[in-house]
Design a protein around this motif. Structure first.
Motif, mmCIF file in Angstrom:
data_model
loop_
_atom_site.group_PDB
_atom_site.id
_atom_site.type_symbol
_atom_site.label_atom_id
_atom_site.label_comp_id
_atom_site.label_asym_id
_atom_site.label_seq_id
_atom_site.Cartn_x
_atom_site.Cartn_y
_atom_site.Cartn_z
ATOM 1 N N HIS A 73 3.782 -9.234 0.178
ATOM 2 C CA HIS A 73 3.655 -8.306 0.889
ATOM 3 C C HIS A 73 2.957 -7.101 0.673
ATOM 4 O O HIS A 73 2.707 -6.100 1.418
ATOM 5 N N LYS A 74 3.016 -6.829 -0.638
ATOM 6 C CA LYS A 74 2.491 -5.594 -1.044
ATOM 7 C C LYS A 74 0.932 -5.481 -1.653
ATOM 8 O O LYS A 74 0.525 -4.706 -2.081
ATOM 9 N N VAL A 75 0.423 -6.925 -1.272
ATOM 10 C CA VAL A 75 -0.741 -7.176 -1.993
ATOM 11 C C VAL A 75 -1.683 -7.195 -0.755
ATOM 12 O O VAL A 75 -1.396 -8.297 0.153
ATOM 13 N N CYS B 16 -0.352 -13.751 0.891
ATOM 14 C CA CYS B 16 -0.722 -12.285 0.646
ATOM 15 C C CYS B 16 -0.994 -11.800 1.916
ATOM 16 O O CYS B 16 -1.208 -12.396 2.965
ATOM 17 N N ASN B 17 -1.397 -10.374 1.953
ATOM 18 C CA ASN B 17 -2.037 -9.895 3.283
ATOM 19 C C ASN B 17 -3.475 -10.200 2.852
ATOM 20 O O ASN B 17 -3.834 -10.192 1.948
ATOM 21 N N ALA B 18 -3.979 -10.608 4.074
ATOM 22 C CA ALA B 18 -5.499 -11.002 4.002
ATOM 23 C C ALA B 18 -6.573 -10.283 5.105
ATOM 24 O O ALA B 18 -6.108 -10.350 6.235
ATOM 25 N N LEU C 95 -0.499 -0.044 -0.963
ATOM 26 C CA LEU C 95 -0.833 -1.417 -1.302
ATOM 27 C C LEU C 95 -1.632 -1.810 -2.292
ATOM 28 O O LEU C 95 -2.413 -0.823 -2.922
ATOM 29 N N THR C 96 -1.463 -2.740 -3.109
ATOM 30 C CA THR C 96 -2.339 -3.004 -4.260
ATOM 31 C C THR C 96 -3.428 -4.004 -3.602
ATOM 32 O O THR C 96 -3.427 -5.133 -3.034
ATOM 33 N N PRO D 59 0.335 -4.318 7.471
ATOM 34 C CA PRO D 59 0.768 -4.860 6.283
ATOM 35 C C PRO D 59 1.540 -3.966 5.414
ATOM 36 O O PRO D 59 1.148 -2.606 5.450
ATOM 37 N N GLY D 60 2.572 -4.142 4.557
ATOM 38 C CA GLY D 60 3.022 -3.728 3.609
ATOM 39 C C GLY D 60 4.364 -2.823 3.892
ATOM 40 O O GLY D 60 4.988 -2.214 2.999
#
Lengths: 283, 559
Positions: A39-41, A59-61, A83-84, B405-406
């Motif tokens: 969730h950090k990506v 992942c987030n996309a 976010l990375t 997100p995040g």
């Protein structure tokens, strides 16, 4: 280290033997090494077989438009610097349709990692020459050979002093995973051009072809030496260097803009008293 | 039409400082309590050419621009020749003594004698105008102090001296101009144009990210963000092209930013695939499109209302949208604020259509009531069941809970391909139909939220003027003109042209005598849209597409 299973296991739309499988494995390994929870990506991608990669990863996309993986990646990276951010797409999407965005991203230097699956051919549209296809290489659509000179993403990136420029090979998963992790840790825009055989449409640049030519850069290459990096970036033919070509310390975009605007924008609320004050300037 | 107003036109080459004279005078008039309508007409070049800055001023409410000229400040000889036909019977021409006034009454100003350096000529012209208009000199003096303060006391003093000696010189001249009626308004107004009001509307709604590519006449929206938005914490990036601008905004919006993308027609044409992506990924975005005459590069610095069709149909495939068309700077603020909310509430692209005339038109703007603003919708940061979160969960309203997100363990997956509820690519054709229907259900929500058109004038009028966007002021004054001639008249103005809700306006159209569409394009784009949406056929139209704004005179001459 986060266990690899955290990043999921999915059925893919890729051909058996496609280099994409190996790249996906390396990406998961790199994320695990980096200790980045899904969730950090964020993975932004364009369109093409490579651009489907984020669907096969937990992942987030943001799977956007053809050629346009970089603008949303940079927009998201600036909207939330916690976010990375990765952008991932093929050579056609990244260097052809999205060429101007690549040039601008090199100039802008937002902290993010660009993973380009470079198979020197268009796969999803079934075998046209791509921006990195060798001049003269015959395809079904260029029966007399690709007429234009191939684009050299590494030399362009090095010429712009992009802070991290690397080339890797899908046939060397651990080496690739290590480079991806290094790229993600490096401040600023990092390019990883990943040589990848297309088993269906590129009968020239096969696993055997790459294996014969690719060699790992060793201690004798100093990636902080710009001229040495430029020479390595030009080397493509009988011998192809893989590894970190260039590493610099150009200040990232985020350090050159007003620090007050860099905070997660999702949680910022307008200060209406301040706005009222600004409106007084129009009275 | 009321004749209590004065039309002042300053004309000259680009680079001669006519905008400085215009801005100073117009701002001083607003501070003094007058109402103004500014029309800026300029050529697409940095130096030379012929440009004008027109200020229509009155102590009473005024709405639109006018062609006639009462005071012509000619910074070059060409200005006299080009505008002599517009001069009224009481008009004066103010020009340097070296310029031939072609026999028109006026003043030959000895700029060389009045000004220690040519750079002071603008302030000298302001001194002469202040005298002729009988404007209290303190308004301009205060403005000169404010505007030159950062250049130091000496510069302020020199400018005040020139201003004062020019005014004294004008007082001793024979040519006189009837004084303006004293202002009646004491309440404060803002000296602001349409684009500035759009920028403030967005900022008030929380806009905190703007990616743009410069294009006239939209650039001043971005310029206002740069000068004012930055102070509100807005992140602004000049993108490499319009395609990047909208895609960057979508990435930022996905990550939780409130985004605005200003552009003009040609730039918007490049953004169209991005609009489609916003529709597919249900990512909120507000596009401000400041229209200029097309096709292609057209007339880059002139005005038109020719891009309605493009905004209505931009993007392949079916997805909902809303289109706002403000008619005044006040509406620019209110409707942009509303557009920001609607984009987020219905997770759709929303458009604010303005044009060069309104973009550059300064007015005495009623200050915005910031405390009365309704809350703006926003995305969520976390949810109770992160593992079960689906970005595109099917819902009766079509709106799926939007998380950024995040901020929690949920994953936000969006895709330009057709996708499943959890955002992943699919070619399941049943899911495809469900998703199209889900997206289009949001249209009902957008339709329920439509701002109805505003009606002003007589009940069941013999003439009803229908318009949208910046044509409002001219239509209102044309209706006043008809009433002054003993005819009943009214105006129906659309501040939102899409979606269209027939019950909001069909009865009004049906009870009027003559119904005339007034719009700034050749093909009657709104008239056609109304016909398409509800079958109503406009039999008469006044159209304008020569690059100039619609005026009351223009409408009345064609009725």
């Amino acid at each position: 280290m986060i266990p690899l299973e955290q990043y999921g296991e999915f059925e893919t739309a890729w051909c058996p033997g496609c280099g994409n499988h190996a790249i996906l494995k390396a990406v998961k390994k790199a994320l695990s090494t980096l200790d980045l929870p899904p969730h950090k990506v964020l993975f932004a991608s364009g369109i093409g077989q490579a651009a489907k990669a984020p669907h096969y990863l937990r992942c987030n996309a943001f799977n956007g438009l053809h050629g346009r993986s970089l603008p949303p990646a940079q927009g998201a990276a600036l909207a939330n610097t916690e976010l990375t951010v990765f952008a991932e797409s093929g050579d056609g999407c990244s260097y052809g349709e999205g060429g101007n965005h690549f040039l601008a991203a090199l100039r802008r230097n937002v902290t993010m990692t660009y993973l380009v699956h470079d198979n020197q051919i268009y796969g999803l549209t079934k075998g046209q020459a791509s921006p990195t296809t060798a001049q003269g290489q015959k395809t079904k659509f260029q029966p007399d050979g690709a007429p234009s000179m191939p684009f050299n993403p590494l030399a362009v990136a090095v010429s712009m002093n992009a802070p991290f420029v690397a080339r890797a090979f899908a046939g060397e998963i651990d080496h690739l995973a290590d480079i991806i992790a290094q790229a993600a840790r490096h401040p600023g825009f990092a390019l990883v051009d990943i040589l990848q055989p297309c088993v269906s449409f590129n009968k020239v640049n096969t696993y055997a072809w790459y294996r014969e030519r690719c060699y790992k850069l060793g201690a004798d290459h100093n990636p902080t030496d710009w001229e040495a990096a430029m020479r390595k970036a030009q080397e493509f033919g009988d011998r192809i260097p893989i590894g970190v070509i260039y590493k610099g310390d150009r200040a990232p975009f985020e350090t050159r803009i007003n620090p007050a605007v860099l905070r997660p924008l999702a949680t910022s609320r307008p200060d209406l008293a301040r706005l009222g004050g600004l409106l007084q300037g129009y009275a | 039409m009321s004749d209590t107003c004065v039309s002042i036109v300053i004309g000259g080459e680009a680079g001669q400082g006519l905008v400085t004279v215009g801005d100073f005078l117009a701002k001083a008039l607003v501070r003094a309590g007058y109402e103004i309508v500014v029309t800026q007409d300029y050529m697409s070049r940095i130096r030379g050419g012929h440009n004008t800055y027109a200020i229509r001023v009155s102590h009473e409410a005024i709405h639109g621009p006018r062609e006639s000229i009462d005071l012509l400040v000619a910074l070059n000889a060409e200005t006299v020749a080009l505008h002599r036909a517009q001069l009224t019977s009481r008009a004066l021409v103010l020009a340097d003594e070296a310029i031939d006034r072609l026999g028109h009454p006026g003043l030959s100003i000895p700029f060389k004698a009045l000004c220690p350096k040519p750079m002071f000529e603008n302030v000298a012209a302001l001194g002469v105008l202040t005298q002729l208009l009988c404007l209290e000199r303190s308004w301009l003096e205060a403005l000169i102090r404010d505007e030159f303060a950062k250049k130091g006391d000496e510069v302020v003093r020199q400018n005040l001296d020139v201003f004062s000696s020019a005014q004294d010189w004008a007082a001793g001249q024979k040519a006189v101009f009837s004084c303006m009626a004293p202002p009646v308004r004491t309440a404060k107004r803002l000296f602001m144009n349409g684009n500035e009001a759009i920028a403030f509307g967005a900022l008030a709604a929380g806009a905190n990210f703007c990616s743009y590519y410069p294009m006239t006449p939209a650039t001043s929206v971005a310029a206002t963000f740069v000068s004012q938005g930055t102070k509100m914490g807005m992140l602004i990036e000049q993108a490499e092209d319009e395609i990047a601008a909208i895609n960057m905004a979508l990435g930022a919006s996905y990550a939780g930013a409130r985004v605005v993308v200003p552009t003009s027609g040609g730039g918007f044409a490049l953004m169209v695939e991005g609009v489609s992506l916003a529709g597919m990924t249900e990512t909120p975005v507000v596009v401000v499109l400041a229209q200029r005459p097309g096709p292609a590069t057209g007339l880059p610095t002139r005005t038109e209302q020719g891009d309605l069709n493009m905004v209505l149909y931009a993007g392949h495939g079916d997805f909902p949208r809303a289109v706002f068309t403000p008619g005044t700077p006040e509406q620019c603020f209110e409707l942009t604020y509303r557009a920001m909310d609607q984009a987020e509430k219905w997770q759709s692209p929303v458009f604010v259509l303005t044009d060069q005339f309104l973009a550059d038109s300064y007015r005495a703007v009623v200050p915005f009531d910031l405390e009365a603003l309704p809350p703006v919708s926003g995305p969520g940061l976390t949810c109770e069941d992160p593992a079960g979160y689906k970005r595109y969960a099917l819902t009766p309203s079509g709106v799926s809970p939007r998380l950024v997100p995040g901020f929690g363990e949920h994953l936000v997956v969006v895709d330009s391909d057709e996708h499943t509820e959890d955002g992943h690519i699919t070619e399941d054709l049943t899911v495809r139909v469900q998703m199209v229907d889900k997206r289009m259900r949001k249209f009902d929500g957008l339709a329920a939220d439509v701002v109805p058109p505003t009606y002003s004038g007589d009940e069941a009028p013999s003439t009803l003027l229908v318009c949208w966007g910046s044509a409002m002021g001219a239509a209102l004054e044309a209706a006043q003109g008809l009433r002054a001639g003993g005819k009943s008249a009214a105006v129906l103005h659309f501040g939102q042209v899409y979606p269209l809700i027939p019950k909001q306006f069909l009865p009004i159209l049906e009870r009027a005598g003559r119904v005339v569409m007034v719009e700034g394009n050749q093909s009657c784009q709104l008239a056609r849209l109304i016909r398409q949406e509800c079958g109503y056929h406009f039999k008469e139209a006044v159209t304008r597409y020569d690059g100039l704004p619609i005026t009351a005179r223009y409408i009345l001459d064609r009725l």
